[in-house]
Design a protein around this motif. Sequence first.
Motif, PDB file in Angstrom:
ATOM      1  N   GLN A  56    -125.072 -45.813  -9.393  1.00 52.40           N
ATOM      2  CA  GLN A  56    -124.899 -44.989 -10.582  1.00 52.40           C
ATOM      3  C   GLN A  56    -126.176 -45.002 -11.415  1.00 52.40           C
ATOM      4  OE1 GLN A  56    -121.126 -44.918 -13.090  1.00 52.40           O
ATOM      5  NE2 GLN A  56    -122.481 -45.989 -14.519  1.00 52.40           N
ATOM      6  N   ALA A  57    -126.448 -43.873 -12.056  1.00 58.17           N
ATOM      7  CA  ALA A  57    -127.528 -43.769 -13.045  1.00 58.17           C
ATOM      8  C   ALA A  57    -126.927 -43.171 -14.303  1.00 58.17           C
ATOM      9  CB  ALA A  57    -128.656 -42.889 -12.515  1.00 58.17           C
ATOM     10  N   GLN A  58    -127.092 -43.844 -15.431  1.00 57.87           N
ATOM     11  CA  GLN A  58    -126.512 -43.316 -16.665  1.00 57.87           C
ATOM     12  C   GLN A  58    -127.499 -43.445 -17.823  1.00 57.87           C
ATOM     13  OE1 GLN A  58    -123.072 -45.428 -18.084  1.00 57.87           O
ATOM     14  NE2 GLN A  58    -124.027 -47.429 -17.961  1.00 57.87           N
ATOM     15  N   ILE A  59    -127.402 -42.507 -18.755  1.00 54.40           N
ATOM     16  CA  ILE A  59    -128.250 -42.510 -19.944  1.00 54.40           C
ATOM     17  C   ILE A  59    -127.535 -43.322 -21.032  1.00 54.40           C
ATOM     18  CG2 ILE A  59    -127.264 -40.273 -20.660  1.00 54.40           C
ATOM     19  CD1 ILE A  59    -130.859 -41.385 -21.357  1.00 54.40           C
ATOM     20  N   LEU A  60    -128.222 -44.287 -21.613  1.00 50.34           N
ATOM     21  CA  LEU A  60    -127.612 -45.129 -22.649  1.00 50.34           C
ATOM     22  C   LEU A  60    -127.829 -44.558 -24.040  1.00 50.34           C
ATOM     23  CD1 LEU A  60    -128.482 -48.760 -21.458  1.00 50.34           C
ATOM     24  CD2 LEU A  60    -126.507 -47.347 -20.882  1.00 50.34           C
ATOM     25  N   THR A  61    -128.916 -43.822 -24.225  1.00 51.58           N
ATOM     26  CA  THR A  61    -129.245 -43.280 -25.544  1.00 51.58           C
ATOM     27  C   THR A  61    -128.738 -41.847 -25.678  1.00 51.58           C
ATOM     28  OG1 THR A  61    -131.420 -42.832 -24.576  1.00 51.58           O
ATOM     29  CG2 THR A  61    -131.242 -44.732 -26.025  1.00 51.58           C
ATOM     30  N   ASN A  62    -128.686 -41.378 -26.917  1.00 47.24           N
ATOM     31  CA  ASN A  62    -128.228 -40.021 -27.189  1.00 47.24           C
ATOM     32  C   ASN A  62    -129.411 -39.070 -27.331  1.00 47.24           C
ATOM     33  OD1 ASN A  62    -125.467 -40.818 -27.300  1.00 47.24           O
ATOM     34  ND2 ASN A  62    -125.783 -41.556 -29.394  1.00 47.24           N
ATOM     35  N   GLU A  75    -132.858 -39.552 -29.447  1.00 48.31           N
ATOM     36  CA  GLU A  75    -133.172 -40.955 -29.705  1.00 48.31           C
ATOM     37  C   GLU A  75    -134.349 -41.397 -28.847  1.00 48.31           C
ATOM     38  OE1 GLU A  75    -128.774 -42.724 -30.963  1.00 48.31           O
ATOM     39  OE2 GLU A  75    -129.623 -43.218 -29.011  1.00 48.31           O
ATOM     40  N   THR A  76    -135.201 -42.215 -29.425  1.00 51.49           N
ATOM     41  CA  THR A  76    -136.332 -42.776 -28.699  1.00 51.49           C
ATOM     42  C   THR A  76    -136.380 -44.286 -28.916  1.00 51.49           C
ATOM     43  OG1 THR A  76    -137.796 -42.341 -30.603  1.00 51.49           O
ATOM     44  CG2 THR A  76    -137.721 -40.669 -28.853  1.00 51.49           C
ATOM     45  N   PRO A  77    -136.797 -45.055 -27.907  1.00 52.90           N
ATOM     46  CA  PRO A  77    -137.115 -44.573 -26.567  1.00 52.90           C
ATOM     47  C   PRO A  77    -135.859 -44.190 -25.801  1.00 52.90           C
ATOM     48  CG  PRO A  77    -137.145 -46.959 -26.580  1.00 52.90           C
ATOM     49  CD  PRO A  77    -136.927 -46.524 -28.012  1.00 52.90           C
ATOM     50  N   GLU A  78    -136.024 -43.296 -24.848  1.00 55.95           N
ATOM     51  CA  GLU A  78    -134.910 -42.897 -23.991  1.00 55.95           C
ATOM     52  C   GLU A  78    -134.685 -43.991 -22.950  1.00 55.95           C
ATOM     53  OE1 GLU A  78    -134.838 -38.684 -22.800  1.00 55.95           O
ATOM     54  OE2 GLU A  78    -134.521 -39.436 -20.773  1.00 55.95           O
ATOM     55  N   ILE A  79    -133.435 -44.400 -22.779  1.00 56.62           N
ATOM     56  CA  ILE A  79    -133.139 -45.528 -21.899  1.00 56.62           C
ATOM     57  C   ILE A  79    -132.131 -45.122 -20.829  1.00 56.62           C
ATOM     58  CG2 ILE A  79    -132.311 -47.904 -21.768  1.00 56.62           C
ATOM     59  CD1 ILE A  79    -132.978 -48.135 -24.779  1.00 56.62           C
ATOM     60  N   TRP A  80    -132.541 -45.274 -19.586  1.00 57.23           N
ATOM     61  CA  TRP A  80    -131.656 -45.076 -18.442  1.00 57.23           C
ATOM     62  C   TRP A  80    -131.341 -46.429 -17.819  1.00 57.23           C
ATOM     63  CZ3 TRP A  80    -129.441 -40.644 -16.360  1.00 57.23           C
ATOM     64  CH2 TRP A  80    -129.846 -39.432 -16.935  1.00 57.23           C
ATOM     65  N   GLU A  81    -130.130 -46.543 -17.311  1.00 53.18           N
ATOM     66  CA  GLU A  81    -129.680 -47.769 -16.651  1.00 53.18           C
ATOM     67  C   GLU A  81    -129.159 -47.409 -15.262  1.00 53.18           C
ATOM     68  OE1 GLU A  81    -127.263 -51.116 -18.638  1.00 53.18           O
ATOM     69  OE2 GLU A  81    -125.783 -49.960 -17.490  1.00 53.18           O
ATOM     70  N   TYR A  82    -129.528 -48.226 -14.278  1.00 59.94           N
ATOM     71  CA  TYR A  82    -129.152 -47.967 -12.890  1.00 59.94           C
ATOM     72  C   TYR A  82    -128.350 -49.162 -12.372  1.00 59.94           C
ATOM     73  CZ  TYR A  82    -133.135 -44.974 -13.865  1.00 59.94           C
ATOM     74  OH  TYR A  82    -133.988 -44.085 -14.462  1.00 59.94           O
ATOM     75  N   THR A  83    -127.254 -48.868 -11.676  1.00 58.68           N
ATOM     76  CA  THR A  83    -126.377 -49.923 -11.170  1.00 58.68           C
ATOM     77  C   THR A  83    -126.021 -49.647  -9.712  1.00 58.68           C
ATOM     78  OG1 THR A  83    -125.393 -50.116 -13.377  1.00 58.68           O
ATOM     79  CG2 THR A  83    -124.259 -51.223 -11.580  1.00 58.68           C
ATOM     80  N   VAL A 134    -130.436 -52.402 -13.301  1.00 55.58           N
ATOM     81  CA  VAL A 134    -131.833 -52.258 -13.723  1.00 55.58           C
ATOM     82  C   VAL A 134    -131.862 -51.342 -14.929  1.00 55.58           C
ATOM     83  CG1 VAL A 134    -134.130 -51.459 -13.056  1.00 55.58           C
ATOM     84  CG2 VAL A 134    -132.663 -52.581 -11.362  1.00 55.58           C
ATOM     85  N   SER A 135    -132.574 -51.765 -15.963  1.00 58.01           N
ATOM     86  CA  SER A 135    -132.626 -50.978 -17.194  1.00 58.01           C
ATOM     87  C   SER A 135    -134.068 -50.745 -17.626  1.00 58.01           C
ATOM     88  CB  SER A 135    -131.876 -51.698 -18.326  1.00 58.01           C
ATOM     89  OG  SER A 135    -132.039 -51.015 -19.555  1.00 58.01           O
ATOM     90  N   MET A 136    -134.313 -49.535 -18.131  1.00 58.98           N
ATOM     91  CA  MET A 136    -135.593 -49.257 -18.769  1.00 58.98           C
ATOM     92  C   MET A 136    -135.723 -50.107 -20.032  1.00 58.98           C
ATOM     93  SD  MET A 136    -135.943 -45.140 -18.348  1.00 58.98           S
ATOM     94  CE  MET A 136    -136.307 -44.425 -16.736  1.00 58.98           C
ATOM     95  N   PRO A 137    -136.939 -50.268 -20.561  1.00 61.30           N
ATOM     96  CA  PRO A 137    -137.141 -51.118 -21.732  1.00 61.30           C
ATOM     97  C   PRO A 137    -136.208 -50.756 -22.887  1.00 61.30           C
ATOM     98  CG  PRO A 137    -139.249 -50.495 -20.800  1.00 61.30           C
ATOM     99  CD  PRO A 137    -138.213 -49.709 -20.055  1.00 61.30           C
ATOM    100  N   ASN A 138    -135.519 -51.763 -23.388  1.00 60.68           N
ATOM    101  CA  ASN A 138    -134.582 -51.581 -24.501  1.00 60.68           C
ATOM    102  C   ASN A 138    -134.992 -52.497 -25.647  1.00 60.68           C
ATOM    103  OD1 ASN A 138    -132.406 -51.424 -26.263  1.00 60.68           O
ATOM    104  ND2 ASN A 138    -130.873 -51.434 -24.639  1.00 60.68           N
ATOM    105  N   PRO A 139    -135.397 -51.935 -26.784  1.00 53.79           N
ATOM    106  CA  PRO A 139    -135.853 -52.767 -27.908  1.00 53.79           C
ATOM    107  C   PRO A 139    -134.800 -53.749 -28.391  1.00 53.79           C
ATOM    108  CG  PRO A 139    -136.412 -50.453 -28.268  1.00 53.79           C
ATOM    109  CD  PRO A 139    -135.494 -50.497 -27.089  1.00 53.79           C
ATOM    110  N   GLN A 140    -133.529 -53.505 -28.090  1.00 55.14           N
ATOM    111  CA  GLN A 140    -132.463 -54.388 -28.557  1.00 55.14           C
ATOM    112  C   GLN A 140    -132.239 -55.584 -27.637  1.00 55.14           C
ATOM    113  OE1 GLN A 140    -128.924 -52.074 -29.255  1.00 55.14           O
ATOM    114  NE2 GLN A 140    -129.913 -50.726 -30.744  1.00 55.14           N
TER     115      GLN A 140
END
Length: 284
Positions: A148-154, A157-165, A183-189
């Motif tokens: 699966q690939a899903q977008i976490l941000t709306n 919103e920046t940065p745009e974050i995609w997560e892959y499972t 696997v996740s793109m860089p997430n400031p949180q």
Amino acid sequence: MNEQDLKRAFEDVVVASSPPPSMDPGRALDLARKAQSRRTSSLVGAVVAVLVVGLGLGTAFALNPRGTTEYITGAGPSSSSSSTGMPDTQWGDMWPAGQSDRTATNGPQADRGTQLLNLLKASVPVGFDAPDLKYKDASMHGGMLHSQAQILTNKGETPEIWEYTASVPIRKGDKVGKLTARVSMPNPQDPAEPCELSESFQHRNNVRCKIYEVGGKQIGVASPASFTQGNATWATYRAADGWTVTIMQEQEYSYGGYPALDGQPFMAPQLAALAMDPKFLLGS
């Protein structure tokens, strides 16, 4: 000054004067010399300017050949995100173009999910395989290989974050467990401390964690503090560029309908090393 230059300068002076002044050879010669001097100064100035620009471009090219080429051709700096692994998503009204929710079912992001699945299948240890098994539980349908690939941000919103499972059944004999990668793109949180980062996986509570060092990098390996919460173990690695990788192993594949493995496929240090394998960074 040669004879032709003197003649041209003299004619310039005569044409510029209206009405023509009385002939004064001395004055005409003086004006001609001044005109020639001005032409010579302009030529020297132009040559110097060309040399200065050439030297500047030469230095810039040595420091940044791509940027200098773009300046000369007028292309400007590239804003493409392909070199950094960051997405360049085209959005619709609410979701990325072609999507009806957060999940990408086709396109480059969905392809990354499939890539992760193939990488995970190829990572099972010796003595195990990752077959395309079917669920035996009547409440489930289809195969047990998932990606699966899903977008976490709306939108906006920046940065745009995609997560892959990805999840695969991991089999030994007739017994089946489960291997999962996220696997996740860089997430400031995301927390920076290795165990805090690992403990945040799936937002689990009551977790115990230990830090393992592999190749000079620290990886948090966590598991539930109580066996009543399951026997999963997972390792989470944060790369220097902020991408995170979590690999989780479970002795049983829930709802699979197969007997559970006798033990976990990887020892904790092995799981930590697998999580920091750069192949899982998906081109970041």
